[in-house]
Design a protein around this motif. Structure first.
Motif, short mmCIF file in Angstrom:
data_model
loop_
_atom_site.label_atom_id
_atom_site.label_comp_id
_atom_site.label_asym_id
_atom_site.label_seq_id
_atom_site.Cartn_x
_atom_site.Cartn_y
_atom_site.Cartn_z
N LEU A 7 0.73 -1.11 0.02
CA LEU A 7 0.03 0.04 0.11
C LEU A 7 0.89 1.33 0.06
CD1 LEU A 7 -3.00 -0.85 2.28
CD2 LEU A 7 -3.11 -0.37 0.05
N ALA A 8 2.04 1.10 0.76
CA ALA A 8 2.76 2.37 0.80
C ALA A 8 3.39 2.54 -0.44
CB ALA A 8 3.79 2.42 1.93
N SER A 62 2.15 2.12 -3.41
CA SER A 62 1.34 2.45 -4.43
C SER A 62 0.56 3.86 -4.91
CB SER A 62 -0.14 1.55 -4.20
OG SER A 62 -0.74 2.20 -2.93
N LYS A 94 -1.36 5.36 -1.49
CA LYS A 94 -0.90 5.44 -0.27
C LYS A 94 -1.44 6.04 0.94
CE LYS A 94 3.45 7.01 -1.24
NZ LYS A 94 2.92 7.52 -2.75
N LEU A 109 -3.77 4.20 3.49
CA LEU A 109 -3.07 3.52 4.81
C LEU A 109 -3.84 4.29 6.05
CD1 LEU A 109 0.91 3.23 4.18
CD2 LEU A 109 -0.90 1.37 4.63
N LEU A 135 3.61 8.51 7.07
CA LEU A 135 3.34 9.08 5.78
C LEU A 135 4.16 10.51 5.87
CD1 LEU A 135 -0.09 8.18 4.74
CD2 LEU A 135 1.85 7.37 3.70
N ALA A 177 4.75 -0.45 5.79
CA ALA A 177 4.84 1.06 5.22
C ALA A 177 6.06 1.66 5.09
CB ALA A 177 3.87 1.67 6.21
N GLY A 210 8.26 0.48 2.35
CA GLY A 210 7.43 0.92 0.80
C GLY A 210 7.69 2.33 0.67
N LEU A 211 7.83 3.34 1.73
CA LEU A 211 8.09 4.68 1.47
C LEU A 211 9.59 4.81 1.58
CD1 LEU A 211 5.26 6.00 4.04
CD2 LEU A 211 5.41 6.32 1.39
#
Length: 509
Positions: A323-324, A326, A329, A332, A390, A444, A447-448
């Motif tokens: 998800l992060a 994508s 994001k 989330l 985030l 997460a 991913g970030l």
């Protein structure tokens, strides 16, 4: 007994089902996952349900009577030195074998295993002594909490920055599924022979104080030990292709968790045997019931920990990372909020706390009220955590104002709500937080491209903080409602009190 066990398992089923359906729906709609990973998750959910059923029954039969008995004996002791020594040693013994703490210590490779475990154990032992003394000498809980948290936040200025999330994480992890029910029961035992008006309020708060001990002790470890910068990489997702590999993944981990849980419960059993030898408190039929409950607790925790560590950990990490990475994001935040709202019901110690609150308050604070409050708190914690990851918000920017607000609320709510609120924070930060929410946050971060040490660690600390605020706000509403009800009852009786003069209708006396 079979009927009771079936009822406990059905209760666990209704608690785990919502979070299972949410994750399965997300795996279809948002982040397609390998079939093997989903099979692992479903098998983990089944073990989770079975484990919670056995565990909650075992706590009722064994852990609560054992803890209450130790609390009563501590109250009866005439020698303060004995009370201090027993509390300190018992705090260390029940902490050093806490399964969640062992997992955290293994992840932090830069600190020697027994340095970390011993530091946390000493912190718990020291603050268990303070908690017992506070109950015996009837010291206001909010005063001790303010002093302790001020000390903790002052120490953050001197401890390495990367060590701060570890310290607050250690507090939540140390108060896990073994430590919490036992200490909750000790609190009830300490106040059970008191008849003063504050005895109900003092039944809670032991877990709240015990949670602070590891935070302070680990911060001190960071100051004096000064380890190198800690880097934690995301764990590899197991590649499962067949149903046989699914079964093998679980069965291969059973012996490991059996050893950990047996060692932890063995420490508590050792304390209980010493109590029984010295006091002869329990009769033969009570001892048989406790022995059976002990086996239920052992089986339940083994099933539970195997299910969440093997089945839930990979799914949480994969869900967070996909998800992060994508374009959506931001989802989330609402997804984390939804997961947080329902996952609190899957924490085994939450059911123990809610039941005890309802029993001690004679139904004035119901399990349903507690469930709702804790679910809202957990939802807020996940929303805050995902926003923090985030946007890259430092942990102390959240914890410092959050704890300050929670401590200020303690002066305006009924005292029992302060103890329940701070106990709730420790109870919510249990194995589900450590083995599903933490991997979700680590995924997460992966991913970030953020450092999981700085931004994933700390989720347990935020989870432990938000119930403090939500439950105390419940206390304010409860205080207002009961005050309005009392005023209405007084008005209906036709009696109005104006200090020295009392009027019945229009007639002055």
């Amino acid at each position: 007994m079979n009927k009771i066990l079936r009822a406990k398992i059905m209760e666990a089923f209704t608690s785990v089902l919502p979070i299972t359906l949410i994750v399965l729906a997300a795996s279809v709609v948002l982040t397609p996952m390998p079939v093997g990973t989903i099979l692992m998750f479903i098998a983990g959910a089944a073990l989770l349900i079975l484990g919670m059923g056995f565990f909650t029954l075992g706590v009722d039969m064994a852990m609560m009577p054992m803890g209450e008995g130790i609390g009563v004996q501590l109250t009866k002791s005439k020698r303060l030195a004995v009370v201090v020594l027993v509390s300190f040693v018992m705090g260390i013994i029940i902490t050093v074998a806490e399964p969640d703490l062992i997992v955290l210590a293994q992840e932090i490779g830069a600190i020697p295993f027994w340095y970390f475990i011993g530091t946390v154990g000493i912190g718990v032992g020291f603050y268990l002594v303070i908690a017992v003394m506070r109950t015996l000498f009837r010291i206001r809980l909010s005063v001790l909490l303010i002093i302790s948290y001020i000390a903790a936040f002052v120490l953050t200025f001197f401890s390495p920055g990367f060590f701060i999330p570890i310290a607050f994480e250690a507090g939540g992890v140390a108060t896990g599924p073994i430590v919490v029910p036992f200490i909750l029961a000790i609190g009830v035992g300490l106040t059970s022979i008191r008849s003063d008006r504050d005895s109900l309020d003092d039944s809670f708060g032991l877990v709240a104080l015990v949670l602070i001990g590891p935070i302070i002790s680990v911060l001190l470890l960071g100051i004096f030990y000064n380890p190198p910068q800690i880097k934690i990489a995301a764990a590899a997702i197991p590649d499962i292709e067949t149903s046989r590999e699914v079964v093998t993944s679980f069965t291969s981990r059973f012996p490991e968790y059996f050893r950990e849980v047996a060692m932890a419960l063995g420490c508590i059993l050792f304390c209980f045997i010493i109590l029984q030898i010295l006091s002869r408190r329990y009769r033969k039929n009570q001892l048989i019931r406790i022995a059976v409950g002990f086996l239920y607790t052992l089986a339940g925790l083994v099933f539970f920990l195997t299910g969440v560590n093997v089945g839930f950990f990979p799914v949480g990490q994969l869900l967070g990372s996909q998800l992060a990475a994508s374009p959506v994001k931001w989802i989330l935040i609402p997804l984390g909020t939804l997961i947080g709202y329902y996952i609190v019901a899957a924490e085994p110690a939450v059911h123990v706390l809610n039941k005890q609150v309802e029993e001690v308050s004679s139904g004035a604070i119901t399990s349903r009220m507690m469930n709702t409050g804790l679910a809202i708190g957990m939802a807020a914690a996940l929303a805050i955590t995902m926003t923090r990851i985030l946007l890259g918000i430092p942990l102390l920017w959240i914890l410092a104002p959050g704890y300050a607000f929670a401590l200020i609320l303690g002066f305006f709510v009924p005292r029992i709500f302060t103890g329940i609120a701070f106990d709730s924070g420790a109870v919510c930060s249990g194995p589900m937080s450590a083995t599903f929410l933490l991997p979700l946050a680590m995924g997460a971060c992966d991913g970030l491209g953020r450092d999981p040490m700085q931004f994933a660690f700390g989720i347990v600390a935020i989870v432990a903080m938000t119930p403090l605020i939500v439950v105390q706000i419940m206390g304010l509403l409860y205080k207002r409602r009961t005050g309005m009800a009392a005023a209405l009852q007084q008005a209906e009786s036709g009696i109005t009190d104006y200090g020295e003069l009392t009027f019945f209708g229009d007639e002055e006396l």
